[in-house]
Write a protein that holds these residues in place. Structure first.
Motif, PDB file in Angstrom:
ATOM      1  N   ARG A 310      42.910  44.767  39.496  1.00  0.00           N
ATOM      2  CA  ARG A 310      42.537  45.249  40.832  1.00  0.00           C
ATOM      3  C   ARG A 310      41.078  45.698  40.904  1.00  0.00           C
ATOM      4  NH1 ARG A 310      47.801  48.716  42.933  1.00  0.00           N
ATOM      5  NH2 ARG A 310      48.823  46.967  44.004  1.00  0.00           N
ATOM      6  N   LYS A 311      40.642  46.383  39.855  1.00  0.00           N
ATOM      7  CA  LYS A 311      39.269  46.881  39.864  1.00  0.00           C
ATOM      8  C   LYS A 311      38.266  45.736  39.900  1.00  0.00           C
ATOM      9  CE  LYS A 311      36.263  50.191  37.500  1.00  0.00           C
ATOM     10  NZ  LYS A 311      36.146  51.136  36.367  1.00  0.00           N
ATOM     11  N   GLU A 312      38.523  44.691  39.097  1.00  0.00           N
ATOM     12  CA  GLU A 312      37.627  43.532  39.073  1.00  0.00           C
ATOM     13  C   GLU A 312      37.640  42.818  40.423  1.00  0.00           C
ATOM     14  OE1 GLU A 312      38.042  40.932  35.687  1.00  0.00           O
ATOM     15  OE2 GLU A 312      38.882  42.572  34.496  1.00  0.00           O
ATOM     16  N   ILE A 313      38.836  42.714  41.027  1.00  0.00           N
ATOM     17  CA  ILE A 313      38.932  42.068  42.340  1.00  0.00           C
ATOM     18  C   ILE A 313      38.121  42.848  43.371  1.00  0.00           C
ATOM     19  CG2 ILE A 313      40.501  41.428  44.213  1.00  0.00           C
ATOM     20  CD1 ILE A 313      42.687  41.050  42.070  1.00  0.00           C
ATOM     21  N   THR A 319      30.919  42.467  46.251  1.00  0.00           N
ATOM     22  CA  THR A 319      29.658  41.732  46.068  1.00  0.00           C
ATOM     23  C   THR A 319      29.652  40.408  46.843  1.00  0.00           C
ATOM     24  OG1 THR A 319      30.561  40.739  44.052  1.00  0.00           O
ATOM     25  CG2 THR A 319      29.229  42.735  43.796  1.00  0.00           C
ATOM     26  N   GLY A 320      30.656  40.215  47.699  1.00  0.00           N
ATOM     27  CA  GLY A 320      30.641  39.050  48.572  1.00  0.00           C
ATOM     28  C   GLY A 320      31.652  37.973  48.263  1.00  0.00           C
ATOM     29  N   ALA A 321      32.546  38.206  47.320  1.00  0.00           N
ATOM     30  CA  ALA A 321      33.564  37.195  47.007  1.00  0.00           C
ATOM     31  C   ALA A 321      34.501  37.016  48.199  1.00  0.00           C
ATOM     32  CB  ALA A 321      34.355  37.605  45.766  1.00  0.00           C
ATOM     33  N   SER A 322      34.843  35.818  48.498  1.00  0.00           N
ATOM     34  CA  SER A 322      35.710  35.528  49.643  1.00  0.00           C
ATOM     35  C   SER A 322      37.185  35.637  49.272  1.00  0.00           C
ATOM     36  CB  SER A 322      35.428  34.114  50.167  1.00  0.00           C
ATOM     37  OG  SER A 322      35.753  33.152  49.177  1.00  0.00           O
ATOM     38  N   ASN A 323      38.011  35.789  50.300  1.00  0.00           N
ATOM     39  CA  ASN A 323      39.464  35.836  50.072  1.00  0.00           C
ATOM     40  C   ASN A 323      39.959  34.545  49.419  1.00  0.00           C
ATOM     41  OD1 ASN A 323      39.313  38.261  51.371  1.00  0.00           O
ATOM     42  ND2 ASN A 323      40.353  37.606  53.236  1.00  0.00           N
ATOM     43  N   SER A 324      39.463  33.415  49.924  1.00  0.00           N
ATOM     44  CA  SER A 324      39.909  32.117  49.401  1.00  0.00           C
ATOM     45  C   SER A 324      39.463  31.925  47.957  1.00  0.00           C
ATOM     46  CB  SER A 324      39.373  30.982  50.272  1.00  0.00           C
ATOM     47  OG  SER A 324      37.953  31.004  50.309  1.00  0.00           O
ATOM     48  N   GLY A 325      38.285  32.461  47.604  1.00  0.00           N
ATOM     49  CA  GLY A 325      37.793  32.335  46.231  1.00  0.00           C
ATOM     50  C   GLY A 325      38.675  33.078  45.250  1.00  0.00           C
ATOM     51  N   GLY A 432      44.068  37.727  47.289  1.00  0.00           N
ATOM     52  CA  GLY A 432      42.890  37.426  48.094  1.00  0.00           C
ATOM     53  C   GLY A 432      42.784  38.285  49.331  1.00  0.00           C
ATOM     54  N   LYS A 433      43.899  38.804  49.842  1.00  0.00           N
ATOM     55  CA  LYS A 433      43.914  39.608  51.057  1.00  0.00           C
ATOM     56  C   LYS A 433      43.665  41.100  50.804  1.00  0.00           C
ATOM     57  CE  LYS A 433      44.758  36.745  54.484  1.00  0.00           C
ATOM     58  NZ  LYS A 433      43.837  36.655  55.637  1.00  0.00           N
ATOM     59  N   GLU A 434      43.652  41.486  49.517  1.00  0.00           N
ATOM     60  CA  GLU A 434      43.451  42.898  49.197  1.00  0.00           C
ATOM     61  C   GLU A 434      42.079  43.373  49.698  1.00  0.00           C
ATOM     62  OE1 GLU A 434      45.498  44.993  48.053  1.00  0.00           O
ATOM     63  OE2 GLU A 434      47.016  44.000  46.815  1.00  0.00           O
ATOM     64  N   LEU A 439      41.553  49.038  47.004  1.00  0.00           N
ATOM     65  CA  LEU A 439      41.651  48.798  45.568  1.00  0.00           C
ATOM     66  C   LEU A 439      40.854  49.832  44.783  1.00  0.00           C
ATOM     67  CD1 LEU A 439      41.293  44.900  45.503  1.00  0.00           C
ATOM     68  CD2 LEU A 439      43.386  46.234  45.197  1.00  0.00           C
ATOM     69  N   LEU A 440      39.657  50.153  45.242  1.00  0.00           N
ATOM     70  CA  LEU A 440      38.831  51.132  44.551  1.00  0.00           C
ATOM     71  C   LEU A 440      39.427  52.529  44.641  1.00  0.00           C
ATOM     72  CD1 LEU A 440      35.293  49.871  45.629  1.00  0.00           C
ATOM     73  CD2 LEU A 440      36.292  49.755  43.329  1.00  0.00           C
ATOM     74  N   THR A 441      40.038  52.838  45.760  1.00  0.00           N
ATOM     75  CA  THR A 441      40.695  54.142  45.917  1.00  0.00           C
ATOM     76  C   THR A 441      41.851  54.290  44.942  1.00  0.00           C
ATOM     77  OG1 THR A 441      40.100  54.161  48.254  1.00  0.00           O
ATOM     78  CG2 THR A 441      41.831  55.686  47.551  1.00  0.00           C
ATOM     79  N   LYS A 442      42.647  53.188  44.791  1.00  0.00           N
ATOM     80  CA  LYS A 442      43.823  53.212  43.908  1.00  0.00           C
ATOM     81  C   LYS A 442      43.412  53.289  42.446  1.00  0.00           C
ATOM     82  CE  LYS A 442      47.063  50.750  46.872  1.00  0.00           C
ATOM     83  NZ  LYS A 442      47.926  49.540  47.011  1.00  0.00           N
TER      84      LYS A 442
END
Length: 443
Positions: A310-313, A319-325, A432-434, A439-442
């Protein structure tokens, strides 16, 4: 997020640099092994059933119905004598597409040995059938005797192995065929004809040849009453599976006219081939269900992987990663897991399939050893202990013809990868929808 970046993130998910305990990684390895283990029986079943069905089909076509079979009317002028029947076969051989044709007279009789009697299917054929006919020469195995002793003009016979065992016959022994003939006032009286055993043969498939008795056709015309016999013309072509077989059938019908009905091999053996096909489809379906169940483990592994990463996601999405990516990365991970299972299961399955005969033979020895031991413990005399045959030729071929269906195996590989993709989609889509903040809060 570009496709290259998705591949790089997927690579880090599959081969993480940091060596630490990971439940998700263990789950992925477990899913990979489950898929590999499920593919092994699927490949073995597909290879073995293909070989068995093709072996049985080859014997049914070559030894029983041939490529085309003409059932001739009993009042036809072409069967009044053996020379007339043989000349008729020569005329049919001139039809374009027919490579060989040979006459056959078949009837049911009672075969009597020294002690036992049993029903027999008598097939009267040209004496050189075991030499000139490719299927007869290649598919029949001589158990005892010599096929060169099967000659025209002499009351000799070639019999099936099972019949020889029942009647306790060996080459050189004499047995009787009991048939019926029409007497005065259309009464049926028995007719005994003695034959000498020339050879004992087997096609490896007792269900087909168990009670066959082959006699020279000229001897049958002279010594056996044929009032209850059936007359047929067996015809061969270049290829039994040719798309032009129906056209050749039509051409033969034009030559024969009203004297016979002509059938193709699949028409003569329709019930057997339907049974073969349904059995193969059912077995493959069951094996695919096992692969499907094993593939579900990938979904569980992806869920655990998403939770661990989760942290990496969150950082990537910040930094701009897309949901689809992100979704693509986890989908690639799931497919890679499926591919890993294929790479393990496929060669192991092929190894087992290629050595199926050796494995069955080894299993038979082990089963018979334990069976003998248990019977001895129970006090059963050694002479009464019978061997167990896992590949009983009464129901199967005595030896499995190994035929690797590369096209169908490719289908298995493709189906496994598609299943891996499908079961990975939902957890990958959710990853991808997270939202990064959540995520950072969790974490």
């Amino acid at each position: 997020m570009k496709i290259k970046a998705s591949f790089m993130f997927a690579r880090s998910l599959i081969f993480p640099k940091a060596e630490k305990k990971s439940s998700a990684r263990r789950s992925m390895i477990g899913a990979l092994l489950c898929i590999g283990l499920s593919i092994v029986p699927l490949v073995v079943v597909l290879t073995v059933t293909n070989g068995m069905i093709e072996g049985m089909t080859e014997r049914l076509i070559g030894l029983s119905s041939s490529h085309l079979e003409a059932l001739i009317a009993k009042n036809s002028k072409y069967i009044v004598s053996e020379p007339a029947f043989s000349n008729f076969a020569e005329e049919v051989k001139k039809v374009d597409g027919i490579t060989n044709a040979y006459p056959q007279v078949s009837l049911t009789a009672l075969a009597g040995g020294k002690k036992e009697r049993t029903g027999a299917q008598v097939r009267a054929l040209p004496a050189d059938i075991f030499i000139k006919n490719k299927a007869f020469s290649s598919l029949f195995t001589t158990i005892e005797g010599n096929l060169s002793d099967f000659v025209a003009g002499e009351k000799n016979a070639v019999i099936g192995q099972k019949l020889a065992e029942i009647l306790e016959l060996h080459p050189g022994d004499t047995f009787r065929l009991i048939t019926t003939k029409t007497g005065a006032n259309n009464t049926l009286t028995p007719k005994l004809t003695s034959f000498k055993v020339s050879a004992i043969v087997s096609s490896g498939y007792q269900e087909l040849d168990a009670l066959w008795v082959f006699v020279p056709i000229d001897v049958a015309y002279k010594n056996i009453p044929l009032n209850t016999a059936g007359f047929s013309l067996m015809m061969e072509t270049e290829d039994a599976f040719s798309p032009y077989l129906s056209k050749i059938q039509s051409d033969v019908e034009k030559v024969i006219g009203r004297h016979a009905n002509v059938y193709t091999w699949n028409e003569m053996n329709a019930s057997e081939f339907e049974n073969f096909s349904s059995t193969r489809v059912m077995l493959v379906f069951i094996m695919l269900l096992i692969v499907l169940v094993a593939s579900v483990n990938i979904s569980s592994a992806i869920v655990m992987l998403v939770m661990e990463r989760r942290k990496e996601i969150a950082i990537l999405k910040s930094t701009g990663a897309s949901n689809s990516g992100i979704t693509m990365s986890f989908l690639l991970t799931g497919v890679a897991c499926g591919m890993g299972g294929v790479m393990i299961g496929l060669p192991v399955g092929l190894l087992f399939a290629v050595n199926a005969n050796s494995l069955v033979s080894g299993a038979e020895k082990v089963v018979n050893w334990f069976g003998k031991l248990l019977n001895l413990i129970k006090g059963v005399p050694v002479s009464e202990i019978r061997e167990i045959h896992l590949m009983d030729p009464a129901y199967y071929l005595s030896e499995i013809p190994v035929d690797i269906p590369f096209g169908q195996i490719f289908g298995i590989v493709l189906a496994t990868l598609v299943l891996s993709l499908l079961v990975s989609f939902i957890p990958s889509y959710k990853a991808g929808k997270e939202k990064p903040i959540v995520l950072l809060t969790k974490n």
